[in-house]
Write a protein that holds these residues in place. Structure first.
Motif, PDB file in Angstrom:
ATOM      1  N   ARG A   1       1.312  -1.824  -4.412  1.00 19.40           N
ATOM      2  CA  ARG A   1       1.103  -0.941  -3.394  1.00 19.40           C
ATOM      3  C   ARG A   1       1.988  -0.831  -2.312  1.00 19.40           C
ATOM      4  O   ARG A   1       2.462   0.349  -1.856  1.00 19.40           O
ATOM      5  CB  ARG A   1      -0.357  -1.055  -2.750  1.00 19.40           C
ATOM      6  N   ILE A   2       2.463  -1.865  -2.009  1.00 22.40           N
ATOM      7  CA  ILE A   2       3.522  -1.965  -0.729  1.00 22.40           C
ATOM      8  C   ILE A   2       4.894  -1.444  -1.280  1.00 22.40           C
ATOM      9  O   ILE A   2       5.545  -0.772  -0.748  1.00 22.40           O
ATOM     10  CB  ILE A   2       3.754  -3.532  -0.335  1.00 22.40           C
ATOM     11  N   LEU A   3       5.300  -1.823  -2.583  1.00 28.38           N
ATOM     12  CA  LEU A   3       6.345  -1.109  -3.085  1.00 28.38           C
ATOM     13  C   LEU A   3       6.393   0.259  -3.322  1.00 28.38           C
ATOM     14  O   LEU A   3       7.261   0.977  -3.054  1.00 28.38           O
ATOM     15  CB  LEU A   3       6.411  -1.870  -4.700  1.00 28.38           C
ATOM     16  N   TRP A   4       5.393   0.722  -3.607  1.00 30.32           N
ATOM     17  CA  TRP A   4       5.134   2.402  -3.926  1.00 30.32           C
ATOM     18  C   TRP A   4       5.172   2.857  -2.717  1.00 30.32           C
ATOM     19  O   TRP A   4       5.520   4.157  -2.215  1.00 30.32           O
ATOM     20  CB  TRP A   4       3.771   2.615  -4.921  1.00 30.32           C
ATOM     21  N   LEU A   5       4.627   2.137  -1.538  1.00 29.05           N
ATOM     22  CA  LEU A   5       4.538   3.029  -0.235  1.00 29.05           C
ATOM     23  C   LEU A   5       5.953   3.050   0.639  1.00 29.05           C
ATOM     24  O   LEU A   5       6.263   3.812   1.012  1.00 29.05           O
ATOM     25  CB  LEU A   5       3.537   2.210   0.989  1.00 29.05           C
ATOM     26  N   ALA A   6       6.696   1.877   0.345  1.00 30.29           N
ATOM     27  CA  ALA A   6       8.119   1.838   0.655  1.00 30.29           C
ATOM     28  C   ALA A   6       8.905   2.936  -0.125  1.00 30.29           C
ATOM     29  O   ALA A   6       9.752   3.438   0.501  1.00 30.29           O
ATOM     30  CB  ALA A   6       8.872   0.540   0.185  1.00 30.29           C
ATOM     31  N   ILE A   7       8.578   3.034  -1.472  1.00 29.45           N
ATOM     32  CA  ILE A   7       9.467   4.135  -2.208  1.00 29.45           C
ATOM     33  C   ILE A   7       9.113   5.454  -1.453  1.00 29.45           C
ATOM     34  O   ILE A   7      10.027   6.414  -1.106  1.00 29.45           O
ATOM     35  CB  ILE A   7       9.072   3.983  -3.506  1.00 29.45           C
ATOM     36  N   ALA A   8       7.726   5.804  -1.279  1.00 28.93           N
ATOM     37  CA  ALA A   8       7.167   6.948  -0.693  1.00 28.93           C
ATOM     38  C   ALA A   8       7.913   7.160   0.724  1.00 28.93           C
ATOM     39  O   ALA A   8       8.379   8.311   1.068  1.00 28.93           O
ATOM     40  CB  ALA A   8       5.959   7.058  -0.798  1.00 28.93           C
ATOM     41  N   ALA A   9       7.998   6.088   1.350  1.00 27.10           N
ATOM     42  CA  ALA A   9       8.718   6.466   2.934  1.00 27.10           C
ATOM     43  C   ALA A   9      10.204   6.577   2.700  1.00 27.10           C
ATOM     44  O   ALA A   9      10.499   7.402   3.510  1.00 27.10           O
ATOM     45  CB  ALA A   9       8.260   4.935   3.633  1.00 27.10           C
ATOM     46  N   THR A  10      10.690   5.961   1.834  1.00 27.90           N
ATOM     47  CA  THR A  10      12.039   6.245   1.512  1.00 27.90           C
ATOM     48  C   THR A  10      12.334   7.605   1.128  1.00 27.90           C
ATOM     49  O   THR A  10      13.368   8.348   1.882  1.00 27.90           O
ATOM     50  CB  THR A  10      12.819   5.127   0.633  1.00 27.90           C
TER      51      THR A  10
END
Length: 87
Positions: free
Chosen positions: A3-12
């Motif tokens: 979830r943290i990885l996908w949130l970081a990808i979405a934020a980027t």
């Protein structure tokens, strides 16, 4: 962790899409461009720069909006592909 990885990808992706738009108003790096790349100027607005001087210039915002929709749709499809729902 996923979830943290996908949130970081979405934020980027959101930051990149915001930078490409005409709404970017931050000057976070020098006039030479990010990492010395002149095409990545500090004031953003890359879509406007890409279509300047063409017949598509009046449709810059529409082109950006359609591009954002397509990028977010592809990101959602990638997420769905890599994270199947539990059965």
């Amino acid at each position: 962790m996923k979830r943290i990885l996908w949130l970081a990808i979405a934020a980027t992706v959101a930051a990149v899409l915001f930078y490409v738009s005409r709404f970017w108003d931050f000057r976070l790096w020098s006039r030479d461009g990010l990492f010395g790349i002149e095409a990545l100027r500090p004031q953003g607005g890359l879509v406007g720069q890409w279509v300047r001087g063409t017949d598509l210039a009046p449709f810059e915002l529409l082109i950006w909006a359609v591009g954002v929709f397509l990028v977010l749709t592809l990101l959602q499809k990638l997420y769905d592909l890599l994270n199947p729902p539990p059965e």
